[in-house]
Enzyme design. Structure first.
Site, PDB file in Angstrom:
ATOM      1  N   GLU A  25       1.039  -1.192   0.003  1.00 33.57           N
ATOM      2  CA  GLU A  25       0.020   0.081  -0.080  1.00 33.57           C
ATOM      3  C   GLU A  25       0.675   1.188   0.019  1.00 33.57           C
ATOM      4  OE1 GLU A  25      -1.542   2.033   3.448  1.00 33.57           O
ATOM      5  OE2 GLU A  25      -1.085   0.332   4.794  1.00 33.57           O
ATOM      6  N   LYS A 160      -2.183  -1.367  15.949  1.00 34.25           N
ATOM      7  CA  LYS A 160      -1.710  -0.623  17.056  1.00 34.25           C
ATOM      8  C   LYS A 160      -2.676  -0.410  18.154  1.00 34.25           C
ATOM      9  CE  LYS A 160       1.545   1.909  14.167  1.00 34.25           C
ATOM     10  NZ  LYS A 160       1.587   2.819  13.039  1.00 34.25           N
TER      11      LYS A 160
HETATM   12  N1  PSU Z   1      -2.276   1.741  10.902  1.00 34.64           N
HETATM   13  C1  PSU Z   1      -1.026   1.656  10.834  1.00 34.64           C
HETATM   14  N2  PSU Z   1      -0.150   2.453   9.819  1.00 34.64           N
HETATM   15  C2  PSU Z   1      -0.879   3.066   8.870  1.00 34.64           C
HETATM   16  C3  PSU Z   1      -2.265   2.868   8.715  1.00 34.64           C
HETATM   17  C4  PSU Z   1      -2.906   2.161   9.649  1.00 34.64           C
HETATM   18  O1  PSU Z   1      -0.338   1.203  11.809  1.00 34.64           O
HETATM   19  O2  PSU Z   1      -0.107   3.607   7.954  1.00 34.64           O
HETATM   20  C5  PSU Z   1      -2.740   3.547   7.617  1.00 34.64           C
HETATM   21  C6  PSU Z   1      -3.260   2.340   6.510  1.00 34.64           C
HETATM   22  O3  PSU Z   1      -3.192   2.817   5.293  1.00 34.64           O
HETATM   23  C7  PSU Z   1      -4.843   1.911   6.935  1.00 34.64           C
HETATM   24  C8  PSU Z   1      -5.225   3.391   7.144  1.00 34.64           C
HETATM   25  O4  PSU Z   1      -5.664   1.376   5.771  1.00 34.64           O
HETATM   26  O5  PSU Z   1      -4.353   4.023   7.825  1.00 34.64           O
HETATM   27  C9  PSU Z   1      -6.574   3.389   8.014  1.00 34.64           C
HETATM   28  O6  PSU Z   1      -7.229   4.703   8.107  1.00 34.64           O
HETATM   29  P1  PSU Z   1      -8.524   4.973   8.931  1.00 34.64           P
HETATM   30  O7  PSU Z   1      -8.359   4.490  10.147  1.00 34.64           O
HETATM   31  O8  PSU Z   1      -8.653   6.234   8.576  1.00 34.64           O
HETATM   32  O9  PSU Z   1      -9.438   4.044   7.927  1.00 34.64           O
END
Ligand code: PSU
Ligand code: MN
Length: 307
Positions: A25, A160
């Site tokens: 990604e 996390k």
């Molecule tokens: N969690 C991490 N690192 C990241 C992300 C999430 O530890 O870089 C990024 C990923 O691309 C994930 C996105 O798909 O954040 C999720 O964002 P949201 O919670 O706004 O859906």
């Protein structure tokens, strides 16, 4: 209208020949880590996939083109642009393409593009999930729903602790998403090997994971599966060290960020608060996930050949 999908030649050839390909990604590059660690990690993740005999395909939307298999130069542009580029998920993917704009893809949007290209295995760092306090904010990442719709196996290092891990696993179960932890009974917590939350299932065989993926397709079960891979022991940061920093960042975020900017805000603050200590663990787990994903993709391509 033709599909706005640009697949790199090497990736296309590998897919045509039934050889293993691993999607990567780009939101982790633009929004997940500071420059230059982000581009260094992206580069070494792609190399790790290659060293296991698979072809890497980093995914983003570049000037309105869904791009599967980015060049290093394009990755560098996204890495330097950081949080100024759009962060794309299922809801805003098409609008970015229609406007001819550039955006990085989250786990959800990367799964969509990977599936369109014919890629079945994807390696990331951490997935989005149910945020702490979701009972009030309703903030649940679209990544979870995507896992229940799109048939891609996603390898991550767990979630996390900025998220509510038990609630995240509950939602995945409700949505019918299989969750397997590789080689450990505990669901991992990104920087730490264990979250003290038991994993719904455990496996120590990439072939078995690949077989499960194929079987789900044959059974007509919609959606993908989540493979959680604990960070290598030598790179782990104990939860006791990370938790106070996470608490601090989440508390600050309550006043300063909501919606799609919440995750990037919290991740950015944790990097600052840990003074880069988390960066080393983050890079190590990304490499380990890239390797595991490549092995699953190789097993999947073997199984398809002998089917
Ligand atoms: N969690 C991490 N690192 C990241 C992300 C999430 O530890 O870089 C990024 C990923 O691309 C994930 C996105 O798909 O954040 C999720 O964002 P949201 O919670 O706004 O859906
Ligand atoms: Mn959200």
């Amino acid at each position: 209208m033709t599909l706005p999908l640009k697949i790199d030649e090497e990736v296309r050839d590998a897919l045509k020949g039934g050889r293993p390909v691993v999607a990567l990604e780009s939101t982790i590059v633009s929004h997940g880590m500071p420059y230059p660690q982000n581009i260094e990690t992206a580069r070494s993740a792609a190399n790790a996939v290659r060293n296991e005999g698979a072809v890497p395909a980093t995914i983003a939307v570049l000037s309105g083109q869904m791009t599967v298999g980015m060049s290093e130069a394009d990755m560098d542009v996204l890495a330097r642009a950081g949080r100024t580029v759009r962060k794309l998920s299922r809801a805003n993917l098409a609008s970015c393409i229609a406007a001819g704009e550039t955006g990085s893809t989250t786990v959800a949007a990367t799964m969509i593009a990977a599936h369109l290209a014919g890629i079945e295995v994807f390696a990331t760092g951490g997935i989005g999930g149910v945020h702490r306090g979701a009972e009030a904010s309703f903030d649940i990442s679209a990544d979870l729903q995507e896992l229940s719709i799109t048939p891609v196996a996603v390898v991550c290092a767990g979630a996390k602790a900025i998220l509510d891990i038990p609630k995240t696993l509950e939602v995945l179960e409700t949505l019918g998403v299989p969750v397997t932890t590789f080689g450990s009974p505990d669901f991992p917590a990104f920087w730490s090997r264990a979250s003290s939350v038991p994993s719904p299932s455990m496996s120590s065989s990439t072939r078995q994971i690949a077989r499960e993926f194929l079987l789900r397709r044959r059974l007509g079960l919609q959606g993908g599966q989540l493979v959680a891979n604990p960070v290598p022991a030598e790179d782990e940061i104990p939860a006791a060290v990370m938790n106070p920093l996470i608490e601090h960042a989440v508390a600050e975020a309550r006043e300063r960020a909501t919606g799609p900017s919440l995750t990037p805000f919290v991740l950015g603050r944790i990097f600052e608060l840990s003074e880069g200590r988390s960066a080393k663990a983050n890079a190590a787990l990304m490499l380990s996930n890239a390797r595991l994903a490549a092995r699953i993709a190789s097993d999947l391509s073997d199984l398809r050949r002998t089917e």
